[in-house]
Design a protein around this motif. Structure first.
Motif, PDB file in Angstrom:
ATOM      1  N   LEU A 170       7.748   4.734  14.631  1.00  0.00           N
ATOM      2  CA  LEU A 170       7.942   3.030  14.605  1.00  0.00           C
ATOM      3  C   LEU A 170       9.419   2.735  14.875  1.00  0.00           C
ATOM      4  CD1 LEU A 170       5.840   1.306  11.876  1.00  0.00           C
ATOM      5  CD2 LEU A 170       5.357   1.190  14.419  1.00  0.00           C
TER       6      LEU A 170
ATOM      7  N   MET B 242      10.795  -0.210  16.334  1.00  0.00           N
ATOM      8  CA  MET B 242      10.113  -1.415  15.458  1.00  0.00           C
ATOM      9  C   MET B 242      10.463  -1.049  14.076  1.00  0.00           C
ATOM     10  SD  MET B 242       6.593  -1.252  17.467  1.00  0.00           S
ATOM     11  CE  MET B 242       5.674  -2.362  16.397  1.00  0.00           C
TER      12      MET B 242
ATOM     13  N   SER C 191      10.443  -1.013  10.505  1.00  0.00           N
ATOM     14  CA  SER C 191       9.450  -1.554   9.497  1.00  0.00           C
ATOM     15  C   SER C 191       9.969  -1.274   7.980  1.00  0.00           C
ATOM     16  CB  SER C 191       8.134  -1.021   9.479  1.00  0.00           C
ATOM     17  OG  SER C 191       7.412  -1.435   8.247  1.00  0.00           O
TER      18      SER C 191
ATOM     19  N   GLN D  20       6.058  -0.463   5.129  1.00  0.00           N
ATOM     20  CA  GLN D  20       5.130   0.576   5.239  1.00  0.00           C
ATOM     21  C   GLN D  20       3.944   0.507   4.172  1.00  0.00           C
ATOM     22  OE1 GLN D  20       4.743   0.592   8.629  1.00  0.00           O
ATOM     23  NE2 GLN D  20       4.310   2.642   8.626  1.00  0.00           N
TER      24      GLN D  20
ATOM     25  N   ALA E  83      -3.349  -3.686  10.775  1.00  0.00           N
ATOM     26  CA  ALA E  83      -2.216  -3.740  11.489  1.00  0.00           C
ATOM     27  C   ALA E  83      -2.508  -4.323  12.800  1.00  0.00           C
ATOM     28  CB  ALA E  83      -1.860  -2.371  11.946  1.00  0.00           C
TER      29      ALA E  83
ATOM     30  N   SER F 275      -0.126  -7.560  13.935  1.00  0.00           N
ATOM     31  CA  SER F 275       0.495  -7.608  15.236  1.00  0.00           C
ATOM     32  C   SER F 275       0.595  -8.566  16.096  1.00  0.00           C
ATOM     33  CB  SER F 275      -0.102  -6.310  16.119  1.00  0.00           C
ATOM     34  OG  SER F 275      -0.232  -5.175  15.534  1.00  0.00           O
TER      35      SER F 275
ATOM     36  N   SER G  19       4.377  -8.949  16.782  1.00  0.00           N
ATOM     37  CA  SER G  19       4.711  -8.686  18.128  1.00  0.00           C
ATOM     38  C   SER G  19       5.651  -9.608  18.588  1.00  0.00           C
ATOM     39  CB  SER G  19       3.453  -8.491  18.860  1.00  0.00           C
ATOM     40  OG  SER G  19       2.922  -9.676  19.256  1.00  0.00           O
TER      41      SER G  19
ATOM     42  N   THR H  23       7.802  -7.733   7.743  1.00  0.00           N
ATOM     43  CA  THR H  23       6.834  -6.739   7.103  1.00  0.00           C
ATOM     44  C   THR H  23       7.292  -6.421   5.710  1.00  0.00           C
ATOM     45  OG1 THR H  23       8.689  -4.888   7.826  1.00  0.00           O
ATOM     46  CG2 THR H  23       6.836  -5.287   9.351  1.00  0.00           C
TER      47      THR H  23
ATOM     48  N   LYS I  42       3.395  -1.913  21.319  1.00  0.00           N
ATOM     49  CA  LYS I  42       3.631  -2.138  19.957  1.00  0.00           C
ATOM     50  C   LYS I  42       2.420  -2.045  19.391  1.00  0.00           C
ATOM     51  CE  LYS I  42       7.584  -4.960  20.513  1.00  0.00           C
ATOM     52  NZ  LYS I  42       8.294  -6.342  20.569  1.00  0.00           N
TER      53      LYS I  42
ATOM     54  N   CYS J 204       1.130   1.688  18.757  1.00  0.00           N
ATOM     55  CA  CYS J 204       1.927   2.200  17.881  1.00  0.00           C
ATOM     56  C   CYS J 204       1.974   1.787  16.324  1.00  0.00           C
ATOM     57  CB  CYS J 204       3.583   2.073  18.488  1.00  0.00           C
ATOM     58  SG  CYS J 204       4.817   3.354  17.562  1.00  0.00           S
ATOM     59  N   PHE J 205       1.775   0.665  16.145  1.00  0.00           N
ATOM     60  CA  PHE J 205       1.646   0.117  14.914  1.00  0.00           C
ATOM     61  C   PHE J 205       0.235   0.211  14.212  1.00  0.00           C
ATOM     62  CE2 PHE J 205       1.703  -3.947  12.090  1.00  0.00           C
ATOM     63  CZ  PHE J 205       2.752  -3.521  11.359  1.00  0.00           C
TER      64      PHE J 205
ATOM     65  N   SER K 217       0.231   4.292  13.404  1.00  0.00           N
ATOM     66  CA  SER K 217       1.205   4.390  12.218  1.00  0.00           C
ATOM     67  C   SER K 217       0.449   3.835  11.182  1.00  0.00           C
ATOM     68  CB  SER K 217       2.577   3.797  12.433  1.00  0.00           C
ATOM     69  OG  SER K 217       3.350   3.803  11.440  1.00  0.00           O
TER      70      SER K 217
END
Length: 339
Positions: A53, A59, A61, A64, A101, A105, A109, A120, A204, A207-208, A211
């Protein structure tokens, strides 16, 4: 055709040897060794996902723990409340994280940099408060994971190691694909990446969600090993502290970095626990001070992390993951200009 070099052969031999060692430990390792390796595998996976991320997609964060807590509680609810089998509960936990997620997003985003990080973190804190006051999940009393027969630490270790290895291969193939090139381009200059056709939202989102799903598996396995979950632990900022420390120590933007960072984190934690037992007192604050001091020293003297510094010094990546635009022949450029 890709040419095999001595470095490539050595790299493959070392990777195979490490994988074989980890699986042999399932049969030959002591309970304490398996417990420590289990922690390293889980934190390594957590670090890989945070590195994907922040280090590759830009990104950063600080939340998590959203997915750690959601997955942990999903496993607890599925097993204790609905009596589902463990494998189904783990899948449900990962799916809940991916859905969360996906929904988040659409808000996150639109943010980047500091705003994304704060959003986050605030979301994680809000979920902690919600779960503390939600009767369905027993509020602050927490929930117990009920599985019969309950897996042993060695069995959980075997799953955790497999998840860790799979996650590293997934990250490797992503970074060495078009998606990986898009992630790095988006990190370096989102505007320029969009101008050449990179779909920022879709990249994004992918990926988000990836993850979140794998981080959720980490949360499910961690609390399966613990046996119970509480809001303060599942949604606590200690998960963010661990992820950031692991990646900074190992090296941001390096696949091998989180491995070294996870080893350092677990070793420091184990040493602190042994000192606590010896002194018969709690050193929680001291543990955080030690982690913070080490992180500051690394940032000052090894700004690229331990592995990042070694790779830059010797111009050698332990696990190649950097993407570069393909070379364009000069005659192609000339022909384009003529047209």
């Amino acid at each position: 055709m890709k040419k095999w070099t001595v470095g490539s052969m050595v790299r493959i031999i070392v990777i195979i040897a490490v994988i074989v060692f980890l699986y042999v430990m399932f049969f030959a390792g002591s309970r304490n060794a398996i417990r420590i390796l289990l922690s390293i595998a889980l934190y390594c996976t957590l670090g890989q996902m945070w590195n994907l991320l922040s280090g590759y997609a830009g990104m950063t964060s600080l939340g998590q723990q959203i997915f750690i807590g959601l997955a942990g509680y999903s496993v607890a609810v599925c097993t204790a409340t609905y009596g589902l089998p463990l494998w189904l509960a783990m899948i449900a936990g990962a799916i809940v994280c991916v859905i969360a997620a996906f929904l988040l997003s659409y808000v996150f985003s639109r943010m980047s940099g500091m705003y994304f990080a704060i959003a986050t973190w605030v979301t994680a804190e809000a979920l902690k408060i919600l779960f503390k006051s939600w009767g369905f999940v027993k509020m602050g009393a927490g929930m117990t994971i009920k599985v019969s027969p309950y897996p042993s630490t060695a069995q959980i270790y075997l799953i955790a190691v497999t998840v860790c290895i799979v996650s590293m291969f997934v990250v490797y193939f992503i970074l060495n694909s078009r998606v990986g090139l898009s992630l790095v381009a988006m990190r370096d200059d989102a505007g320029a990446a969009a101008s050449v056709g990179v779909n920022l939202f879709r990249t994004k989102l992918f990926c988000f969600m990836l993850s979140a799903g794998i981080t959720g598996v980490v949360g499910g396995l961690y609390y399966l090993n613990q046996g119970s979950i509480f809001p303060d632990g599942g949604f606590g900022n200690s998960w963010t502290i661990a992820a950031v420390f692991i990646v900074i120590i190992g090296g941001v933007g390096s696949m091998t970095g989180p491995v070294v960072g996870a080893i350092c984190y677990v070793v420091i934690t184990e040493v602190t626990v042994k000192i606590e037992n010896y002194l018969n007192t709690s050193l929680l604050g001291v543990n955080l001070i030690i982690l913070g001091a080490i992180a500051i020293i690394v940032i000052l003297f090894l700004p690229n992390g331990i592995i990042g510094t070694i790779e830059r010094k010797f111009d050698f990546e332990f696990i190649p993951s950097k993407r570069h635009a393909p070379d364009i022949p000069r005659n192609a450029v000339t022909e384009t200009q003529k047209k």
